[in-house]
Design a protein around this motif. Structure first.
Motif, mmCIF file in Angstrom:
data_model
loop_
_atom_site.group_PDB
_atom_site.id
_atom_site.type_symbol
_atom_site.label_atom_id
_atom_site.label_comp_id
_atom_site.label_asym_id
_atom_site.label_seq_id
_atom_site.Cartn_x
_atom_site.Cartn_y
_atom_site.Cartn_z
ATOM 1 N N SER A 289 0.839 -1.193 0.000
ATOM 2 C CA SER A 289 0.000 0.000 0.000
ATOM 3 C C SER A 289 0.875 1.244 0.000
ATOM 4 O O SER A 289 1.983 1.244 0.542
ATOM 5 N N GLY A 290 0.366 2.305 -0.604
ATOM 6 C CA GLY A 290 1.021 3.614 -0.532
ATOM 7 C C GLY A 290 0.186 4.528 0.342
ATOM 8 O O GLY A 290 -1.041 4.413 0.386
ATOM 9 N N ILE A 291 0.846 5.447 1.044
ATOM 10 C CA ILE A 291 0.100 6.374 1.897
ATOM 11 C C ILE A 291 0.798 7.723 1.911
ATOM 12 O O ILE A 291 2.033 7.803 1.820
ATOM 13 N N TRP A 292 -0.007 8.775 2.027
ATOM 14 C CA TRP A 292 0.492 10.149 1.925
ATOM 15 C C TRP A 292 -0.373 11.034 2.830
ATOM 16 O O TRP A 292 -1.552 10.744 3.041
ATOM 17 N N PRO A 293 0.190 12.097 3.393
ATOM 18 C CA PRO A 293 -0.613 12.968 4.264
ATOM 19 C C PRO A 293 -1.567 13.868 3.500
ATOM 20 O O PRO A 293 -1.209 14.420 2.457
ATOM 21 N N ALA A 294 -2.778 14.004 4.013
ATOM 22 C CA ALA A 294 -3.756 14.920 3.421
ATOM 23 C C ALA A 294 -3.476 16.352 3.847
ATOM 24 O O ALA A 294 -3.798 17.307 3.133
ATOM 25 N N VAL A 295 -2.870 16.499 5.029
ATOM 26 C CA VAL A 295 -2.499 17.794 5.595
ATOM 27 C C VAL A 295 -1.024 17.717 5.969
ATOM 28 O O VAL A 295 -0.537 16.652 6.377
ATOM 29 N N ALA A 296 -0.297 18.800 5.825
ATOM 30 C CA ALA A 296 1.137 18.806 6.138
ATOM 31 C C ALA A 296 1.381 18.354 7.577
ATOM 32 O O ALA A 296 0.628 18.704 8.496
ATOM 33 N N ILE A 297 2.443 17.580 7.759
ATOM 34 C CA ILE A 297 2.771 17.020 9.063
ATOM 35 C C ILE A 297 4.049 17.654 9.600
ATOM 36 O O ILE A 297 5.003 17.885 8.853
ATOM 37 N N GLU A 298 4.065 17.934 10.892
ATOM 38 C CA GLU A 298 5.231 18.520 11.540
ATOM 39 C C GLU A 298 6.438 17.601 11.360
ATOM 40 O O GLU A 298 6.390 16.422 11.688
ATOM 41 N N SER A 299 7.522 18.146 10.828
ATOM 42 C CA SER A 299 8.718 17.360 10.556
ATOM 43 C C SER A 299 9.911 18.294 10.487
ATOM 44 O O SER A 299 9.774 19.517 10.669
ATOM 45 N N ALA A 300 11.095 17.731 10.207
ATOM 46 C CA ALA A 300 12.284 18.562 10.062
ATOM 47 C C ALA A 300 12.110 19.542 8.899
ATOM 48 O O ALA A 300 12.519 20.700 8.969
ATOM 49 N N ALA A 301 11.486 19.086 7.807
ATOM 50 C CA ALA A 301 11.284 19.947 6.639
ATOM 51 C C ALA A 301 10.352 21.106 6.963
ATOM 52 O O ALA A 301 10.616 22.251 6.620
ATOM 53 N N THR A 302 9.243 20.834 7.648
ATOM 54 C CA THR A 302 8.310 21.906 7.980
ATOM 55 C C THR A 302 8.887 22.807 9.063
ATOM 56 O O THR A 302 8.569 23.986 9.126
ATOM 57 N N ALA A 303 9.775 22.264 9.902
ATOM 58 C CA ALA A 303 10.428 23.094 10.925
ATOM 59 C C ALA A 303 11.283 24.152 10.269
ATOM 60 O O ALA A 303 11.337 25.306 10.717
ATOM 61 N N ASN A 304 11.966 23.799 9.163
ATOM 62 C CA ASN A 304 12.783 24.773 8.442
ATOM 63 C C ASN A 304 11.917 25.879 7.856
ATOM 64 O O ASN A 304 12.284 27.052 7.873
ATOM 65 N N LYS A 305 10.745 25.508 7.336
ATOM 66 C CA LYS A 305 9.828 26.506 6.778
ATOM 67 C C LYS A 305 9.304 27.415 7.873
ATOM 68 O O LYS A 305 9.094 28.608 7.671
ATOM 69 N N GLN A 306 9.104 26.858 9.069
ATOM 70 C CA GLN A 306 8.625 27.665 10.190
ATOM 71 C C GLN A 306 9.643 28.731 10.563
ATOM 72 O O GLN A 306 9.300 29.855 10.908
ATOM 73 N N GLU A 307 10.930 28.382 10.503
ATOM 74 C CA GLU A 307 11.974 29.344 10.820
ATOM 75 C C GLU A 307 11.957 30.499 9.823
ATOM 76 O O GLU A 307 12.192 31.653 10.170
ATOM 77 N N GLU A 308 11.653 30.167 8.554
ATOM 78 C CA GLU A 308 11.615 31.194 7.528
ATOM 79 C C GLU A 308 10.423 32.128 7.724
ATOM 80 O O GLU A 308 10.516 33.327 7.510
ATOM 81 N N LYS A 309 9.295 31.593 8.125
ATOM 82 C CA LYS A 309 8.073 32.381 8.264
ATOM 83 C C LYS A 309 7.601 32.417 9.707
ATOM 84 O O LYS A 309 6.414 32.522 9.985
ATOM 85 N N HIS A 310 8.575 32.324 10.632
ATOM 86 C CA HIS A 310 8.274 32.325 12.052
ATOM 87 C C HIS A 310 7.329 31.175 12.389
ATOM 88 O O HIS A 310 7.565 30.057 11.987
#
Length: 335
Positions: free
Chosen positions: A218-239
């Motif tokens: 099976s394949g699975i993917w998030p419907a909504v963005a999930i908190e991760s290292a990648a999203t943490a970097n984006k948070q630093e950019e946009k607070h």
């Protein structure tokens, strides 16, 4: 039929299902490994990043931030065994190895340690989101090795053991449903991820054609963005303005556990979205508990309706040709 590989000498099998999580040092992968262990699985935690075991005692706070570089397969395995009384082993692996030998050693080490393999979770991934003209060839090639090639190698080496599983061999791949909007602005990345989805679909057809019972991919993917290292970097950019659009990784691990607990025929070949699967198949109604910011309504990043990939002539295979069988015939004729 399972591919033939040189099998290591198996240890006395552990009396519980064994799950191998590739890409388990941080974020989603870490959460999956922990929740599998809580459900009674013996878990192999794999990725490239490790910590010197002698440094574990000095880590403070423990466990480390799951989205930071301090979280490694060593800390995740230690967290499982010490804080959750689970069974876990950290085995490093480089999924970018073009020969596949690192993955072959990983599978062999899993069998040597636990005696069998029942679940393969492939969460390893390389990311570069940009246009084709702004994606260097080396970056493109790295993504293909880690994403599509790494998955293919992992499945090739794991299949003989998954076929033998008394628990029913299962494969879960972190890959998206196939739809055109996914390609926009990240074509090189999408080529690898969609290839992973194609592998899910094709391998599922192999299972069905060969009447393999109890197995599913099976394949699975998030419907909504999930908190991760990648999203943490984006948070630093946009607070912190993006935090309201994030969910905890527990929604993804809950969905994967739901996939593993579903009958094989219900999930084989499916490209699922975590929220939709939990709602439709498991009756989950409360998704607020997964929000990083309490009371927020995270923005959905995936379409609500996805295209149907089947065609009217779906069951018409035409004249089938099997290259492997033809090659064996040619070799046999030369003897």
């Amino acid at each position: 039929m399972a591919p033939s590989i040189d099998k290591p000498v198996a240890a006395s099998p552990i009396d519980k299902p064994v799950a191998l999580v590739i890409g388990a040092s941080r974020g989603i992968g870490r959460q999956i490994a922990i929740d599998l262990a809580k459900k009674g699985y013996a878990v192999v935690v794999s990725a490239k990043s490790t910590t010197d075991p002698s440094a574990l005692a000095s880590l403070s706070p423990f466990p480390p931030d799951p989205n930071s570089a301090l979280s490694t397969i060593t800390t995740v395995a230690h967290e499982i065994t010490t804080l959750h009384s689970g069974t876990a082993l950290a085995i490093p692996c480089d999924t970018s190895d073009p020969t596949g030998s690192s993955l072959k050693i990983l599978i062999a080490s899993t069998i040597k340690a636990y005696g069998h393999l029942d679940v393969l979770i492939y969460n390893s991934g390389a990311i570069w989101w940009s246009s084709v003209s702004s994606t260097p060839l080396k970056r493109y090639q790295l993504m293909q090795r880690v994403n599509a090639d790494g998955l293919y190698a992992a499945i090739q080496f794991a299949l003989p053991y998954l076929h033998e599983s008394t628990y029913g061999g299962r494969i879960v791949v972190v890959c998206p449903p196939i739809y055109s909007r996914f390609f926009r602005g990240k074509t090189a990345y999408a080529m690898g991820k969609v290839a992973m989805s194609v592998l899910v679909k094709g391998l599922a057809m192999d299972f069905e054609r060969e009447s393999v019972k109890g197995m599913a991919v099976s394949g699975i993917w998030p419907a909504v963005a999930i908190e991760s290292a990648a999203t943490a970097n984006k948070q630093e950019e946009k607070h912190s303005e993006l935090r309201g659009d994030l969910r905890h990784a527990t929604i993804f691990s809950d969905a994967i556990l739901g996939v593993l607990e579903s009958p094989a025929e219900k999930v084989n070949g499916k490209l699922l979205l975590d929220e939709d699967f939990l709602r439709e198949q498991w009756g989950v109604k409360d998704f607020e508990k997964y929000s990083v910011v309490k009371g927020s309504r995270p923005r959905r990043i995936m379409p609500r309706v996805l295209p149907d990939l089947t065609v009217e002539e779906q069951d018409d295979e035409g004249a089938r040709y099997d290259s492997a069988k033809e090659r064996k015939k040619k070799k046999g004729s030369k003897l």
